[in-house]
Structure formats: C-alpha cells, structure tokens
Design a protein around this motif. Structure first.
Motif, PDB file in Angstrom:
ATOM      1  N   ILE A 148       0.876  -1.176   0.000  1.00 58.61           N
ATOM      2  CA  ILE A 148       0.000   0.000   0.000  1.00 58.61           C
ATOM      3  C   ILE A 148       0.910   1.221   0.000  1.00 58.61           C
ATOM      4  CG2 ILE A 148      -1.798   1.280   1.218  1.00 58.61           C
ATOM      5  CD1 ILE A 148      -2.663  -1.334   2.508  1.00 58.61           C
ATOM      6  N   ASN A 149       0.758   2.096  -0.967  1.00 61.12           N
ATOM      7  CA  ASN A 149       1.582   3.306  -1.082  1.00 61.12           C
ATOM      8  C   ASN A 149       0.688   4.527  -1.268  1.00 61.12           C
ATOM      9  OD1 ASN A 149       4.291   1.992  -1.139  1.00 61.12           O
ATOM     10  ND2 ASN A 149       3.486   1.084  -3.012  1.00 61.12           N
ATOM     11  N   GLY A 150       1.243   5.715  -1.002  1.00 60.12           N
ATOM     12  CA  GLY A 150       0.511   6.969  -1.199  1.00 60.12           C
ATOM     13  C   GLY A 150       0.096   7.613   0.095  1.00 60.12           C
ATOM     14  N   THR A 151      -0.690   8.675  -0.037  1.00 62.13           N
ATOM     15  CA  THR A 151      -1.198   9.446   1.106  1.00 62.13           C
ATOM     16  C   THR A 151      -2.675   9.717   0.908  1.00 62.13           C
ATOM     17  OG1 THR A 151      -0.656  11.551   0.052  1.00 62.13           O
ATOM     18  CG2 THR A 151       1.039  10.548   1.463  1.00 62.13           C
ATOM     19  N   GLN A 152      -3.313  10.205   1.976  1.00 59.62           N
ATOM     20  CA  GLN A 152      -4.734  10.518   1.896  1.00 59.62           C
ATOM     21  C   GLN A 152      -4.991  11.686   0.953  1.00 59.62           C
ATOM     22  OE1 GLN A 152      -6.494  11.294   5.690  1.00 59.62           O
ATOM     23  NE2 GLN A 152      -8.594  11.353   4.907  1.00 59.62           N
ATOM     24  N   GLU A 153      -4.073  12.663   0.915  1.00 61.32           N
ATOM     25  CA  GLU A 153      -4.248  13.817   0.029  1.00 61.32           C
ATOM     26  C   GLU A 153      -4.054  13.442  -1.438  1.00 61.32           C
ATOM     27  OE1 GLU A 153      -2.361  13.712   2.667  1.00 61.32           O
ATOM     28  OE2 GLU A 153      -3.431  15.047   4.074  1.00 61.32           O
ATOM     29  N   GLY A 154      -3.038  12.660  -1.724  1.00 59.91           N
ATOM     30  CA  GLY A 154      -2.752  12.311  -3.114  1.00 59.91           C
ATOM     31  C   GLY A 154      -3.394  11.031  -3.578  1.00 59.91           C
ATOM     32  N   GLY A 155      -3.986  10.261  -2.654  1.00 63.71           N
ATOM     33  CA  GLY A 155      -4.613   8.994  -3.026  1.00 63.71           C
ATOM     34  C   GLY A 155      -3.685   7.818  -2.761  1.00 63.71           C
ATOM     35  N   TYR A 156      -4.294   6.664  -2.586  1.00 64.37           N
ATOM     36  CA  TYR A 156      -3.537   5.443  -2.286  1.00 64.37           C
ATOM     37  C   TYR A 156      -3.490   4.526  -3.499  1.00 64.37           C
ATOM     38  CZ  TYR A 156      -4.059   6.840   2.602  1.00 64.37           C
ATOM     39  OH  TYR A 156      -4.018   7.531   3.790  1.00 64.37           O
ATOM     40  N   THR A 157      -2.403   3.766  -3.574  1.00 64.69           N
ATOM     41  CA  THR A 157      -2.224   2.745  -4.606  1.00 64.69           C
ATOM     42  C   THR A 157      -2.016   1.404  -3.915  1.00 64.69           C
ATOM     43  OG1 THR A 157      -1.257   4.306  -6.175  1.00 64.69           O
ATOM     44  CG2 THR A 157      -0.842   1.964  -6.545  1.00 64.69           C
TER      45      THR A 157
ATOM     46  N   SER B 109      -5.147   2.225  -8.284  1.00 65.93           N
ATOM     47  CA  SER B 109      -4.682   3.525  -7.798  1.00 65.93           C
ATOM     48  C   SER B 109      -5.827   4.524  -7.763  1.00 65.93           C
ATOM     49  CB  SER B 109      -3.562   4.057  -8.701  1.00 65.93           C
ATOM     50  OG  SER B 109      -4.041   4.248 -10.022  1.00 65.93           O
ATOM     51  N   GLY B 110      -5.602   5.669  -7.080  1.00 63.75           N
ATOM     52  CA  GLY B 110      -6.618   6.713  -6.973  1.00 63.75           C
ATOM     53  C   GLY B 110      -7.631   6.452  -5.876  1.00 63.75           C
ATOM     54  N   LEU B 111      -7.286   5.695  -4.861  1.00 63.44           N
ATOM     55  CA  LEU B 111      -8.209   5.357  -3.771  1.00 63.44           C
ATOM     56  C   LEU B 111      -8.072   6.370  -2.642  1.00 63.44           C
ATOM     57  CD1 LEU B 111      -7.476   1.522  -3.695  1.00 63.44           C
ATOM     58  CD2 LEU B 111      -9.425   2.662  -4.796  1.00 63.44           C
ATOM     59  N   ASP B 112      -9.211   6.692  -2.020  1.00 70.35           N
ATOM     60  CA  ASP B 112      -9.200   7.643  -0.911  1.00 70.35           C
ATOM     61  C   ASP B 112      -9.099   6.954   0.447  1.00 70.35           C
ATOM     62  OD1 ASP B 112      -9.701  10.299  -2.300  1.00 70.35           O
ATOM     63  OD2 ASP B 112     -11.388   9.114  -3.057  1.00 70.35           O
ATOM     64  N   ALA B 113      -9.391   5.688   0.528  1.00 64.47           N
ATOM     65  CA  ALA B 113      -9.261   4.920   1.777  1.00 64.47           C
ATOM     66  C   ALA B 113      -9.078   3.448   1.424  1.00 64.47           C
ATOM     67  CB  ALA B 113     -10.486   5.109   2.671  1.00 64.47           C
ATOM     68  N   VAL B 114      -8.324   2.766   2.260  1.00 63.90           N
ATOM     69  CA  VAL B 114      -8.074   1.329   2.072  1.00 63.90           C
ATOM     70  C   VAL B 114      -8.471   0.618   3.362  1.00 63.90           C
ATOM     71  CG1 VAL B 114      -6.355  -0.436   1.552  1.00 63.90           C
ATOM     72  CG2 VAL B 114      -6.171   1.820   0.485  1.00 63.90           C
ATOM     73  N   TYR B 115      -9.245  -0.459   3.239  1.00 64.12           N
ATOM     74  CA  TYR B 115      -9.770  -1.150   4.408  1.00 64.12           C
ATOM     75  C   TYR B 115      -8.887  -2.306   4.902  1.00 64.12           C
ATOM     76  CZ  TYR B 115     -14.005   1.264   2.824  1.00 64.12           C
ATOM     77  OH  TYR B 115     -14.915   2.206   2.419  1.00 64.12           O
ATOM     78  N   PHE B 116      -7.866  -2.650   4.174  1.00 67.94           N
ATOM     79  CA  PHE B 116      -7.002  -3.777   4.533  1.00 67.94           C
ATOM     80  C   PHE B 116      -5.571  -3.299   4.738  1.00 67.94           C
ATOM     81  CE2 PHE B 116     -10.637  -5.730   2.619  1.00 67.94           C
ATOM     82  CZ  PHE B 116     -10.769  -6.962   3.232  1.00 67.94           C
ATOM     83  N   ALA B 117      -4.769  -4.128   5.383  1.00 70.47           N
ATOM     84  CA  ALA B 117      -3.355  -3.843   5.605  1.00 70.47           C
ATOM     85  C   ALA B 117      -2.505  -4.813   4.798  1.00 70.47           C
ATOM     86  CB  ALA B 117      -3.010  -3.971   7.093  1.00 70.47           C
ATOM     87  N   GLU B 118      -1.224  -4.509   4.694  1.00 74.60           N
ATOM     88  CA  GLU B 118      -0.309  -5.373   3.949  1.00 74.60           C
ATOM     89  C   GLU B 118      -0.285  -6.781   4.550  1.00 74.60           C
ATOM     90  OE1 GLU B 118       3.580  -3.777   3.607  1.00 74.60           O
ATOM     91  OE2 GLU B 118       2.939  -1.937   2.601  1.00 74.60           O
ATOM     92  N   GLY B 119      -0.316  -7.764   3.658  1.00 76.90           N
ATOM     93  CA  GLY B 119      -0.272  -9.158   4.087  1.00 76.90           C
ATOM     94  C   GLY B 119      -1.622  -9.790   4.307  1.00 76.90           C
ATOM     95  N   GLN B 120      -2.694  -9.000   4.363  1.00 76.32           N
ATOM     96  CA  GLN B 120      -4.018  -9.562   4.591  1.00 76.32           C
ATOM     97  C   GLN B 120      -4.629 -10.081   3.295  1.00 76.32           C
ATOM     98  OE1 GLN B 120      -6.064  -6.269   6.614  1.00 76.32           O
ATOM     99  NE2 GLN B 120      -5.927  -7.439   8.529  1.00 76.32           N
TER     100      GLN B 120
END
Length: 250
Positions: free
Chosen positions: A175-184, A198-209
């Motif tokens: 998971i990369n990016g920021t809340q302002e620029g969006g997540y990938t 890419s272009g996500l404003d929130a991510v519900y999972f963490a790395e490895g899940q």
C-alpha cells in the motif's frame, strides 16, 4: 603349712623329717585355667580361618563423606556464573527482537527471525497459477452508476463515489501513497498474476491480509479517477472485456 609344723613340734618330731604336701586343688585350678586359655586361643584361630564366618561375611568398609575441595567449589561457582550469563543474554536478545518487531517490523533481525521460522515454507506455498486460471468479477458494486472504460493498453478506469472491490481473491502485497494524493494498492493473486489499483481515498485492509472479491477493498469519494491494471509478471494485460457480468478474459 604352719599347722603341720606346730603339729610336728607337739609330737616332738624333727621338723626336717616333715614332708609338706600342697593342696592339689590349687594346682588343678591352674591347670584348668591353662587348658581354658589354650582352648580359647584355638577357637579364635579357627574363627579367623573360617571364610563363611558371619562376623566377617557381614563386614564392609566404612564409607566416609568426601568434602569438596576449594578448587571444586571454584569450578562450581564459575559454571553457575556462565549459566546465569547465558540466561541474561537470551533474555536480552528476546527483548531486542520484541522491541524491533514493534518499532521496525522490516528490520534485518526481524527478517532473519521470520526466515528461520518459515524455513522451506516458501517453496511449499508456491502458486504457479496464471491469470487465465482466475475468474474476474466487477471492481464496483452492481448498484453503482459508474461508467467503466478500458484503454487500448489495458488500463480500466472509472470515476464514482463508491466502494472498490478486488477483481478476484488474493493478498495485499503493498500500500503506497497518502490521503491527500490517493492510495495505490497492489494485490498478489499468484506468483505471476497481480492487480494494481490507484486513486483510492481509503483502504480497508493492511499489507499481508487476504482479500475476497465480494468484500469491499477500498473507497473512492468520486473526485478523482480510479485506475485498475492487470499484470502477468511485468507485462500489462489488455486481453479482457467488459460486460454485464463484469470483467471477463477475451
């Protein structure tokens, strides 16, 4: 003896002619004592020669307690100090691993320890499936009025306020990016097949899940474009089409 002399004098018998006889009792007593002594000595000698005499059969050496010397005491103390030092070192190592696992999860020591516990599990978890072995679903809810388009290079994009889904089951690789620029988010489906969204404003999972295609993965507020790209190794895939049932390989 005195009585005999007196008796001789009374009879006017010359003393020189008187014969004094000693009592036989005393002489016999001495002879008996001598015989008893000889018999006692013979009995003792016989007992000494008898190998099965209980007095000798039951005899054994007296066990004496050997007290440790000063040198042995020093060695014992040194061994105890070494054991205590090793125990303290192990506790310190465990504490260091615990602290670094909290502060720096990707540190070299944590990577090394995880490798020890995993062993050869990486070879057992190898997934040789290709992209065509997966059935793709929709990346948005069917009730969302989002217009999906696919470029000639194979990039799927849409702009809508909605939940975003994984196209198929897999695991969050990064998971990369920021809340302002969006997540990938990069999803790993097998050793060769992966998806990047890419272009996500929130991510519900963490790395490895692990993720499922019917559980929301992320969220888009509709102000920016969301892009979905499928990869086989390092190659971008464009061999799919959009239909009423979602995404299908062509």
């Amino acid at each position: 003896m005195n009585e005999e002399l007196n008796y001789a004098e009374m009879l006017e018998i010359p003393v020189e002619t008187v014969t004094v006889k000693r009592k036989e009792k005393k002489r016999r007593a001495r002879e008996n004592d001598s015989e008893l002594s000889e018999q006692l000595v013979e009995q003792i000698n016989d007992r000494m020669e008898e190998a099965d005499d209980p007095a000798y059969a039951e005899s054994r050496e007296i066990e004496r307690e050997v007290k440790p010397t000063a040198k042995a005491n020093r060695k014992t103390k040194m061994a105890r100090r070494v054991l205590i030092g090793e125990f303290v070192a192990v506790c310190a190592l465990c504490a260091a691993i615990f602290v670094t696992n909290i502060v720096m999860s990707n540190s070299a020591i944590n990577t090394f320890v995880r490798g020890l516990f995993r062993g050869n599990s990486a070879a057992a978890e190898a997934d040789a499936r290709t992209y065509s072995d997966f059935k793709l679903g929709s990346v948005v809810n069917e009730y969302t009025d989002a217009e999906l388009t696919v470029s000639t290079s194979g990039v799927l994009s849409f702009t809508a306020k909605c939940s975003v889904y994984a196209p198929c089951e897999g695991k969050v690789a990064s998971i990369n990016g920021t809340q302002e620029g969006g997540y990938t988010v990069e999803l790993k489906h097998s050793d060769t097949f992966s998806t990047i969204i890419s272009g996500l404003d929130a991510v519900y999972f963490a790395e490895g899940q692990k993720v499922k295609s019917n559980v929301p993965l992320a969220y888009s507020d509709g102000e920016g474009s969301v892009r979905v790209m499928f990869y086989s190794g390092d190659s971008l895939l464009n061999c799919y089409t959009l239909g009423d049932g979602g995404i299908a390989w062509s």
